[in-house]
Write a protein that holds these residues in place. Structure first.
Motif, mmCIF file in Angstrom:
data_model
loop_
_atom_site.group_PDB
_atom_site.id
_atom_site.type_symbol
_atom_site.label_atom_id
_atom_site.label_comp_id
_atom_site.label_asym_id
_atom_site.label_seq_id
_atom_site.Cartn_x
_atom_site.Cartn_y
_atom_site.Cartn_z
ATOM 1 N N ASP A 173 -2.420 -3.251 -3.114
ATOM 2 C CA ASP A 173 -3.676 -2.557 -3.593
ATOM 3 C C ASP A 173 -3.044 -1.974 -5.146
ATOM 4 O O ASP A 173 -2.288 -2.831 -6.357
ATOM 5 C CB ASP A 173 -3.125 -0.941 -3.141
ATOM 6 C CG ASP A 173 -3.822 0.625 -3.531
ATOM 7 O OD1 ASP A 173 -5.040 0.267 -4.201
ATOM 8 O OD2 ASP A 173 -3.524 1.163 -3.735
ATOM 9 N N THR A 211 -8.912 -1.990 -3.388
ATOM 10 C CA THR A 211 -9.084 -0.697 -4.413
ATOM 11 C C THR A 211 -10.100 0.117 -4.081
ATOM 12 O O THR A 211 -10.972 0.067 -3.919
ATOM 13 C CB THR A 211 -8.872 -1.276 -5.799
ATOM 14 O OG1 THR A 211 -9.206 -0.348 -6.975
ATOM 15 C CG2 THR A 211 -10.242 -2.654 -5.797
ATOM 16 N N ALA A 212 -10.028 1.398 -4.353
ATOM 17 C CA ALA A 212 -10.683 1.839 -4.944
ATOM 18 C C ALA A 212 -11.505 2.813 -5.904
ATOM 19 O O ALA A 212 -12.890 3.631 -6.057
ATOM 20 C CB ALA A 212 -10.620 3.601 -3.974
ATOM 21 N N TYR A 213 -11.094 1.560 -6.780
ATOM 22 C CA TYR A 213 -11.781 1.648 -8.096
ATOM 23 C C TYR A 213 -13.044 0.583 -8.230
ATOM 24 O O TYR A 213 -11.827 -0.912 -7.956
ATOM 25 C CB TYR A 213 -10.788 1.871 -8.879
ATOM 26 C CG TYR A 213 -10.295 3.306 -9.320
ATOM 27 C CD1 TYR A 213 -10.701 4.952 -9.569
ATOM 28 C CD2 TYR A 213 -8.817 3.534 -8.433
ATOM 29 C CE1 TYR A 213 -9.773 5.704 -9.158
ATOM 30 C CE2 TYR A 213 -8.082 4.453 -8.201
ATOM 31 C CZ TYR A 213 -8.369 5.738 -8.133
ATOM 32 O OH TYR A 213 -8.318 6.323 -8.102
ATOM 33 N N VAL A 222 -3.080 4.777 5.517
ATOM 34 C CA VAL A 222 -4.026 3.226 4.953
ATOM 35 C C VAL A 222 -3.253 2.352 5.653
ATOM 36 O O VAL A 222 -3.920 1.450 6.069
ATOM 37 C CB VAL A 222 -4.339 3.389 3.345
ATOM 38 C CG1 VAL A 222 -4.894 1.858 3.547
ATOM 39 C CG2 VAL A 222 -5.208 4.729 3.535
ATOM 40 N N GLU A 237 0.637 -1.024 -0.177
ATOM 41 C CA GLU A 237 0.503 -0.188 -0.084
ATOM 42 C C GLU A 237 0.933 1.075 -0.082
ATOM 43 O O GLU A 237 1.816 1.745 0.937
ATOM 44 C CB GLU A 237 -0.737 -0.131 1.332
ATOM 45 C CG GLU A 237 -2.083 1.582 1.824
ATOM 46 C CD GLU A 237 -2.753 1.933 -0.106
ATOM 47 O OE1 GLU A 237 -2.542 2.643 -0.130
ATOM 48 O OE2 GLU A 237 -3.341 0.436 0.305
ATOM 49 N N LEU A 239 -12.770 -3.190 -1.149
ATOM 50 C CA LEU A 239 -13.282 -1.605 -2.178
ATOM 51 C C LEU A 239 -12.852 -0.912 -0.600
ATOM 52 O O LEU A 239 -13.285 -0.905 0.019
ATOM 53 C CB LEU A 239 -14.308 -1.860 -2.826
ATOM 54 C CG LEU A 239 -14.907 -0.425 -3.213
ATOM 55 C CD1 LEU A 239 -14.304 -0.280 -4.294
ATOM 56 C CD2 LEU A 239 -16.097 -0.017 -3.652
ATOM 57 N N LYS A 240 -11.867 -0.014 -1.111
ATOM 58 C CA LYS A 240 -12.424 1.295 -0.439
ATOM 59 C C LYS A 240 -12.924 2.176 0.271
ATOM 60 O O LYS A 240 -13.432 2.301 -1.710
ATOM 61 C CB LYS A 240 -10.294 1.852 -0.313
ATOM 62 C CG LYS A 240 -9.313 0.255 0.178
ATOM 63 C CD LYS A 240 -7.871 2.300 -0.956
ATOM 64 C CE LYS A 240 -6.793 1.398 -0.949
ATOM 65 N NZ LYS A 240 -5.603 1.807 -0.864
ATOM 66 N N PRO A 241 -13.393 3.076 1.117
ATOM 67 C CA PRO A 241 -12.855 1.961 2.168
ATOM 68 C C PRO A 241 -13.951 1.133 2.859
ATOM 69 O O PRO A 241 -14.769 0.747 2.474
ATOM 70 C CB PRO A 241 -13.643 3.013 3.074
ATOM 71 C CG PRO A 241 -14.668 3.909 2.668
ATOM 72 C CD PRO A 241 -14.574 4.044 1.569
#
Length: 641
Positions: free
Chosen positions: A53, A81-83, A13, A8, A102-104
């Motif tokens: 990540d 991932t945030a996407y 995070v 990461e 999936l973040k968060p």
């Protein structure tokens, strides 16, 4: 506790994820921020799980780094991932992750995803190991199968596998050549098509037994085909205790059988040679000793008697040497077999020592013997060999004792209802044996003093033969000795206990069964012998003892004389040209059956063949005497008949 690597590039995070994981009980081994660092770490160390990540700084993103790691590591990867757009998911799918977060994300989702990834990874690793083990085992089995097939194919014997329905499944090249057929013409055909009627019946009977009895063992039988000999070995095949087929081996044993027959022929020739040698040597010795004894019974000057006694002693010494050599040859050839008969132990020992006492007295040596009272009078064993052993050991003791005494003692070593083991000890006060030479005392043709200037004559065969005879009879022999103080030779021999007969009590003398003559001093005897010198010796001896004798040259003449007039006993030479003495004995017994009574028949033999003894005793002879005949023994037997 699982070891987890966090990849990461956002420090906050990463630290937050680390704290959460450690609270769950996992061990975070490291945090790296780039794909390159993740690859390098995984090359150095193994971890249980990687949280990766997708979007990372550096040259490699999370997906690219994961693809590289998957090439050399089995560690499961879970993407962070945030996407969640289609392009990102398609790219991530190519890396075959074990899950997405999936973040968060919630702590519960993290826990669930990690547990599922670890569980799936464990199952897949076990499956991979199982597949690898299966593949390795399969390759090994194929390898062993190839080796076995090559070995079977190259064997110099026939190999045939048949299934449970008796159809041939496989054969090797040797069997094809043996039948003169191609493999394709044999496989699938019924097994019985390739056997003659006799072998087919035998094999099918075996198969039926194999089918019914899962504990069946291998069966082997021989078969002659033309001029060749074959051995057929039949081995059942079982799977989980159920008959599943048969393995047949066809082995050409022609050369082995021929070699065995040659060896058997050689043994028979050797046995016959020993028998002939024994006969040819003992016959003239019988005449020499007999004639000498006859002359000694006549009126002689003191000088003449001395000369003849020396000649008689030398002849008997030569006879003893001949007997030792012949016995040793028989033992070495495996042709000397102990016989079993019931006899009086005390009488046997007394008779054995009678002649040795004279020799001991002449040297000034006191010879004594004792037999424990609990030793049975009658036992079953080989009296001749028992006498021979005692004679050899006692004679040895007298020979090597310049003065003092020699003592024979017999006692029970162990007993049961069926048998008795006697221990016989012969002690002397002689010269003794040096301790360093004790291990040679039972060697053949060996004396403790083997020098040219040795003081004591002999071949060194006596103790060797005695030990071998004891072992043949199921016992053992040993010696204890101290140089200058004497020796003790001891041996054990097992005997069967006698079959009790209500007409004969322990220690009783045999009954006199004579029907045709008068007293023991006036018997009428028929001697069957083709040698005129033997006839002359026998007649002179028997006449001197008050008996009368007639002679027959062969069995035919003997039968004619017995049919014409009565006799009290028959002396029957075993080796008489043109005569089967076993048949002669049977014909005499047939005459008895017609006329009644019993004519004792004493066989005289110069080679003591066990086969001849058994044959003639089975035909009905009453006793045996070896040539040269000891006339005291002959007289003792005649008086006992």
């Amino acid at each position: 506790m699982a070891d987890i690597l966090i990849v990461e590039d956002e420090a906050l995070v990463a630290e937050d994820v680390k704290d959460t994981l450690e609270q769950m009980g996992y061990n975070v081994v490291s945090i790296v921020s780039t794909g390159e660092a993740a690859v390098e770490y995984c090359r150095r160390s193994t971890v249980d799980l990687i949280l990766m990540d997708i979007s990372l700084g550096g040259k490699l993103d999370g997906v690219q780094a994961s693809k590289i790691i998957n090439e050399f590591s089995e560690s499961p990867i879970v993407f962070l991932t945030a996407y969640m757009d289609t392009e990102t998911l398609e790219s991530a799918r190519e890396a075959a992750p074990y899950g997405y977060l999936l973040k968060p994300f919630h702590e519960r989702d993290l826990q669930t995803t990690i547990m599922m990834a670890l569980h799936r990874s464990k199952i897949e690793q076990e499956l991979r190991r199982a597949r690898q083990e299966t593949s390795r085992a399969k390759k090994e089995a194929e390898k062993e199968s190839s080796r076995l097939a090559a070995m079977i194919e190259s064997m110099e014997e026939g190999v045939v596998f048949a299934d449970k329905n008796n159809n041939v499944e496989n054969v090797n090249a040797w069997f094809c050549k043996f039948l003169g057929m191609e493999r394709e013409s044999i496989i699938g055909k019924p097994l019985e098509l390739f056997h003659d009627q006799e072998s087919k019946n035998r094999v099918l009977n075996l198969i039926r037994r194999f089918q019914s009895d899962p504990n069946s063992s291998v069966e082997v039988f021989e078969k002659t085909i033309g001029e060749n000999e074959f051995m057929l070995r039949c081995r059942p095949i079982y799977r989980k205790g159920v008959y599943d087929g048969i393995l047949l081996n066809v082995i050409d044993v022609t050369e082995l059988v021929r070699a065995r027959r040659r060896a058997e022929d050689a043994n028979r020739a050797k046995t016959q040679f020993l028998a002939n040698m024994s006969h040819e040597i003992r016959t003239p010795m019988n005449i020499i000793i007999g004639m000498t004894d006859l002359v000694l019974m006549s009126e002689l000057t003191e000088e003449q008697r001395d000369h003849l006694e020396i000649a008689s002693q030398s002849a008997n010494r030569l006879l003893a040497l001949i007997n030792d050599i012949l016995d040793f040859s028989k033992i070495e050839a495996g042709k000397l077999k102990p016989v079993e008969t019931e006899y009086n132990i005390r009488n046997t020992v007394k008779q054995t020592l009678e002649t040795l006492i004279v020799e001991a007295d002449q040297k000034g040596v006191h010879l004594s013997h004792s037999i424990d009272p609990d030793v049975p009078f009658y036992l079953r064993g080989d009296p001749d060999r028992f006498q021979q052993i005692i004679r050899n050991i006692v004679e040895n003791g007298v020979k090597f004792t310049p003065h003092g005494h020699v003592s024979l003692k017999i006692k029970i070593n162990e007993r049961s209802d069926e048998r008795v083991v006697l221990m016989v000890s012969v002690s002397d006060t002689g010269i003794g044996i040096p301790s360093e030479k004790l291990d040679r005392i039972f060697d053949s043709f060996t004396q403790v003093d083997g020098s040219i200037t040795r003081r004591y004559e002999g071949t060194g065969l006596g103790t060797a033969i005695s030990k071998k005879l004891v072992e043949l009879m199921g016992g053992e022999m040993w010696v204890e000795s101290e140089e200058g103080r004497g020796s003790v030779f001891s041996f054990t021999i097992p005997f069967k206990r006698r079959q009790r007969n209500k007409d004969i009590e322990e220690g009783a003398s045999p009954k006199n069964n004579r029907k045709n003559g008068s007293s023991a001093g006036g018997m009428k005897i028929l001697a069957v012998d083709d040698n005129q010198f033997n006839q002359k010796i026998l007649e002179a001896f028997l006449t001197n003892c008050g008996h009368t004798m007639k002679t027959a040259l062969n069995g035919k003449e003997a039968i004619e004389l017995l049919a014409a007039e009565p006799f009290d006993a028959v002396l029957l030479d075993i080796i008489t040209p043109g005569t089967d003495q076993a048949e002669t004995t049977r014909r005499i017994r047939a005459i008895e059956a017609e006329k009644g009574g019993h004519i004792p028949i004493i066989g005289l033999t110069a080679h003591e063949s066990e086969t001849d003894k058994k044959t003639c005793l089975a035909a009905g002879m009453d006793a045996f005497l070896a040539k040269p005949v000891h006339y005291e023994q002959l007289l003792s037997i005649l008086n006992a008949l």
